[in-house]
Design a protein around this motif. Sequence first.
Motif, PDB file in Angstrom:
ATOM      1  N   SER A   1      -2.688  14.329  12.692  1.00 53.97           N
ATOM      2  CA  SER A   1      -2.449  13.073  13.409  1.00 53.97           C
ATOM      3  C   SER A   1      -3.039  11.906  12.632  1.00 53.97           C
ATOM      4  N   GLU A   2      -4.154  12.156  11.954  1.00 54.60           N
ATOM      5  CA  GLU A   2      -4.743  11.089  11.154  1.00 54.60           C
ATOM      6  C   GLU A   2      -3.873  10.759   9.952  1.00 54.60           C
ATOM      7  N   LEU A   3      -3.125  11.761   9.477  1.00 54.47           N
ATOM      8  CA  LEU A   3      -2.299  11.525   8.295  1.00 54.47           C
ATOM      9  C   LEU A   3      -0.942  10.934   8.664  1.00 54.47           C
ATOM     10  N   ARG A   4      -0.742  10.734   9.992  1.00 55.58           N
ATOM     11  CA  ARG A   4       0.532  10.177  10.456  1.00 55.58           C
ATOM     12  C   ARG A   4       0.802   8.840   9.787  1.00 55.58           C
ATOM     13  N   ARG A   5      -0.278   8.019   9.641  1.00 52.79           N
ATOM     14  CA  ARG A   5      -0.074   6.688   9.069  1.00 52.79           C
ATOM     15  C   ARG A   5       0.400   6.775   7.630  1.00 52.79           C
ATOM     16  N   ASN A  27      -4.172   2.784  -4.839  1.00 57.90           N
ATOM     17  CA  ASN A  27      -3.480   4.022  -5.223  1.00 57.90           C
ATOM     18  C   ASN A  27      -4.395   5.228  -5.059  1.00 57.90           C
ATOM     19  N   ILE A  28      -5.690   5.033  -5.311  1.00 56.59           N
ATOM     20  CA  ILE A  28      -6.639   6.143  -5.151  1.00 56.59           C
ATOM     21  C   ILE A  28      -6.741   6.523  -3.676  1.00 56.59           C
ATOM     22  N   VAL A  29      -6.701   5.503  -2.786  1.00 57.64           N
ATOM     23  CA  VAL A  29      -6.741   5.787  -1.347  1.00 57.64           C
ATOM     24  C   VAL A  29      -5.536   6.639  -0.956  1.00 57.64           C
ATOM     25  N   TYR A  30      -4.353   6.250  -1.416  1.00 55.78           N
ATOM     26  CA  TYR A  30      -3.144   7.005  -1.075  1.00 55.78           C
ATOM     27  C   TYR A  30      -3.183   8.398  -1.679  1.00 55.78           C
ATOM     28  N   PHE A  31      -3.677   8.498  -2.904  1.00 51.29           N
ATOM     29  CA  PHE A  31      -3.736   9.800  -3.570  1.00 51.29           C
ATOM     30  C   PHE A  31      -4.608  10.767  -2.781  1.00 51.29           C
ATOM     31  N   ALA A  32      -5.796  10.269  -2.368  1.00 48.34           N
ATOM     32  CA  ALA A  32      -6.684  11.131  -1.579  1.00 48.34           C
ATOM     33  C   ALA A  32      -6.025  11.491  -0.256  1.00 48.34           C
ATOM     34  N   ALA A  33      -5.278  10.532   0.330  1.00 50.24           N
ATOM     35  CA  ALA A  33      -4.606  10.802   1.604  1.00 50.24           C
ATOM     36  C   ALA A  33      -3.544  11.869   1.443  1.00 50.24           C
ATOM     37  N   PHE A  34      -2.766  11.805   0.343  1.00 50.15           N
ATOM     38  CA  PHE A  34      -1.733  12.814   0.119  1.00 50.15           C
ATOM     39  C   PHE A  34      -2.365  14.186  -0.071  1.00 50.15           C
ATOM     40  N   LYS A  35      -3.620  14.204  -0.519  1.00 51.09           N
ATOM     41  CA  LYS A  35      -4.309  15.492  -0.661  1.00 51.09           C
ATOM     42  C   LYS A  35      -4.956  15.912   0.653  1.00 51.09           C
ATOM     43  N   GLY A  36      -4.821  15.071   1.712  1.00 55.83           N
ATOM     44  CA  GLY A  36      -5.322  15.472   3.018  1.00 55.83           C
ATOM     45  C   GLY A  36      -6.661  14.868   3.400  1.00 55.83           C
ATOM     46  N   HIS A  37      -7.106  13.821   2.682  1.00 55.00           N
ATOM     47  CA  HIS A  37      -8.388  13.190   3.019  1.00 55.00           C
ATOM     48  C   HIS A  37      -8.152  11.699   3.228  1.00 55.00           C
ATOM     49  N   TYR A  38      -8.350  11.231   4.474  1.00 56.10           N
ATOM     50  CA  TYR A  38      -7.997   9.839   4.773  1.00 56.10           C
ATOM     51  C   TYR A  38      -8.947   9.293   5.817  1.00 56.10           C
ATOM     52  N   LEU A  39      -9.474   8.090   5.592  1.00 52.50           N
ATOM     53  CA  LEU A  39     -10.453   7.522   6.517  1.00 52.50           C
ATOM     54  C   LEU A  39      -9.823   6.623   7.571  1.00 52.50           C
ATOM     55  N   ASP A  40      -8.649   6.052   7.289  1.00 52.86           N
ATOM     56  CA  ASP A  40      -8.090   5.039   8.185  1.00 52.86           C
ATOM     57  C   ASP A  40      -7.169   5.641   9.229  1.00 52.86           C
ATOM     58  N   GLY A  41      -7.114   6.965   9.325  1.00 51.05           N
ATOM     59  CA  GLY A  41      -6.168   7.601  10.231  1.00 51.05           C
ATOM     60  C   GLY A  41      -6.499   7.415  11.699  1.00 51.05           C
ATOM     61  N   THR A  42      -7.804   7.190  11.987  1.00 54.23           N
ATOM     62  CA  THR A  42      -8.200   7.079  13.392  1.00 54.23           C
ATOM     63  C   THR A  42      -8.027   5.662  13.920  1.00 54.23           C
ATOM     64  N   LEU A  43      -7.651   4.719  13.087  1.00 50.26           N
ATOM     65  CA  LEU A  43      -7.523   3.328  13.540  1.00 50.26           C
ATOM     66  C   LEU A  43      -6.220   3.137  14.303  1.00 50.26           C
ATOM     67  N   SER A  44      -6.254   2.207  15.260  1.00 47.54           N
ATOM     68  CA  SER A  44      -5.016   1.850  15.950  1.00 47.54           C
ATOM     69  C   SER A  44      -4.176   0.990  15.007  1.00 47.54           C
ATOM     70  N   ASP A  45      -2.905   0.815  15.372  1.00 44.38           N
ATOM     71  CA  ASP A  45      -2.018   0.020  14.511  1.00 44.38           C
ATOM     72  C   ASP A  45      -2.535  -1.405  14.365  1.00 44.38           C
ATOM     73  N   PHE A  46      -3.086  -1.957  15.467  1.00 38.65           N
ATOM     74  CA  PHE A  46      -3.607  -3.322  15.430  1.00 38.65           C
ATOM     75  C   PHE A  46      -4.775  -3.409  14.453  1.00 38.65           C
ATOM     76  N   ASP A  47      -5.679  -2.416  14.551  1.00 35.64           N
ATOM     77  CA  ASP A  47      -6.836  -2.412  13.658  1.00 35.64           C
ATOM     78  C   ASP A  47      -6.398  -2.228  12.210  1.00 35.64           C
ATOM     79  N   TYR A  48      -5.368  -1.411  12.030  1.00 32.35           N
ATOM     80  CA  TYR A  48      -4.925  -1.176  10.653  1.00 32.35           C
ATOM     81  C   TYR A  48      -4.360  -2.445  10.034  1.00 32.35           C
ATOM     82  N   SER A  49      -3.597  -3.220  10.806  1.00 31.50           N
ATOM     83  CA  SER A  49      -3.072  -4.463  10.223  1.00 31.50           C
ATOM     84  C   SER A  49      -4.213  -5.446   9.995  1.00 31.50           C
ATOM     85  N   ASP A  50      -5.242  -5.392  10.851  1.00 30.95           N
ATOM     86  CA  ASP A  50      -6.440  -6.206  10.633  1.00 30.95           C
ATOM     87  C   ASP A  50      -7.119  -5.816   9.322  1.00 30.95           C
TER      88      ASP A  50
END
Lengths: 280, 452
Positions: free
Chosen positions: A266-270, A84-107
């Motif tokens: 684009s990183e926040l697309r996910r 939930n903290i990861v999502y909260f930071a993402a909703f505020k515009g800070h996200y580390l997993d945005g540059t990953l491909s879909d395959f990497d994200y499911s990994d």
Amino acid sequence: MRKVAQSAEIIGQNPWPASATLFASHESTELPRERALTLSSVAYLRLLGLPFDVLRRHNVEHMSPTGKGPLLRAGEFVVSEFSNIVYFAAFKGHYLDGTLSDFDYSDLCAFITLIDSSLGCAMDYLSWTIDDNRNTLTHQRYKRHYPWPLGKVLHFFDSWRYRSELQANGWWKKSEGEVYDRICQCLEALTEKLGDKRFFFGSSPSSLDAVIYGHLKALITTDYNFTKTEKSLRLLLADYRHMVHFVTTFEDYMNSVGQPRASSPSELRRISNVFDQFVK
Amino acid sequence: MEGNRSEFGDSADSHLRDIPTVVERVSIDGLRRTKDDYAKQKHVDAILSATNFFDMVLKCVEAKMQLEKLGAFKHVGIFIDVSKGENAHPHGVEVTLEVEERKRVESSLQTSIGNNEGSMNFALRMPNLLGRGEKLSAEYSYSNRKTMDGRLSFFKPMFLNPDISWTKSVFKQSSEFPWSGYKNVERGASMQFTFPLPVLRAASHSLTLSGVWRDLRCLSRETAFAVREQAGHRMKIGLSHQLTLDTRDHPVLASDGFLIRTNVEHAGFGGDIRFDKASAELHYFQPLPLDAVLQLTLSGGSLRSLSPVSPIPDRFFLGGPMSLRGFNMCAIAPKSEGAYVGANGFWLLNAHIYTPLPFFRKSTGLSSLFRTHWFINAGSLFQPPQGGWTSGNWRNWAREGLASPRLAAGGGILFLLGGVARLELNYCWPIWLEGGDSAVHGLQFGIGISSL
């Protein structure tokens, strides 16, 4: 579901506050799994360069709306647990997993589940199933923070609660050898995944790095150990030098992060995909 | 008893005092499990010392009242007959006190409705268990929120005197506090010793030692952080003293007399909740012409926590139809993120005038249970100043306490329910408010047993 979607919009209206606080259990009596999750959350927020304080309270799990720590208080929002903290930071515009491909994200999701279900459950096993550990180290957690006889009563009830949980997921009946093997398997998989790379998904860190760092650091620094077998947790970790090295280099990287890192749209697309899932 | 004496004095003919009487025998009929030494005490023996008829009847009535207080009898009857037999004194009488003992087991099943909650209460009482007024009672209640509460207590009079008693109990009690956003489950045990003192005989003192395990949880995700921080388990071991002095002529709506209640508590003999708390209330009733009654009430309290933040369940709250009328239940600021968090000090001043319904002054039926009710009340929550209640500090107390008083006035109808409770429907005008208070400008309904 709609309430989560609405709160995502409300969360996104204001930037990360200057005075956010992360509440976690007291360090001296933290259970290994709690320490793993606290270290993961601290690491993730440090990687993003976001400002926050850490305050230690003995009643974090009761303060938390989901019953588990750590607890982040940012402005008027109260967010509990790492995901939930990861999502909260993402909703505020800070996200580390945005540059990953879909395959990497499911990994990434698969590995986080692996760590939670093997290392996380192994830590619960160490704290609650092994009698010596439960009656000495885990009991300290109640004796130190609650007056007599409340500490004894709470320890008793929590032991029963964890016993039912561990019986439900099949870990209660495992022998120490089996748990040791599970930890080995997990560390093997992680070593293979990391390979020669600096981070698990290339040259920039992701939330998986924070999770792995938190769990490994908790295992390395814990006082808990196996009692019935001659296999020692400490020696096991010393065997996986590559992982221990990862922990050290990760800490160095974490300490070198400066300004908050804002993510591009684009990183926040996910996250908006996740957001859409919530809406549906 | 004083009232009874004067009634007798006024209405009895003086010739009753001139009739010489010798009480030859006093017997108590109907004792089964009640022990002799508990039933036959000095008030029964006192009947034997009567010298005239008036005196004897008075002593019989006093003995009946004392026997009823023992808690062992459902009914006590006085039967006076002339002495019979050859050796009977010419002025001799025989007094028989006929008692009907309470059943061994009494039970009751009730449903009750509280704050958005309905519950079923089952109570089992075993009065006069071992023959000397002991009482074992068990209460169990199950609410629609699936919480089960209960209390098991044992009451024992000491020295054959029900005014001096021990009560030991164990309990579990759950309650919700929607104005603050938390719910509380308390489990514990207590020991209470009740006794009179030679000074101020009419007052009753109680010393209670209690140990409570308190489990506080937030009611929802939106609960304010000031309350969320206090969630979890805590333990309170405390000693408290209560003083009650009641000279009112009716427990719910008196027309004369006064009531003083004080409560002083120290928590901290173990456990992690430590504080000193004191509160007092004074109710004064003055009959007025035209069957009206004036009631003045003054109450106040102070909590001094020995840890940095006082526990919310122990703080004082103001507001509601039975405390500060004109404001919603416990809805007086301080407020934090939408939750009322209470304060460490309060004062409250109420003035009421009750009159019978117009045109129904002399009736004795249903309309005699109604009253019209006019009130004005003021109060405030404040933080007591540092340094305690010392003579030099009273200026600080006055400044803090009188900094932001609230005031409301209004009137309405009151209904006395069953002689134990009162229902009020008032139209309120809040006059002084502070930011954060939730006032009621309009109708306010309340049910209360003990109201200020």
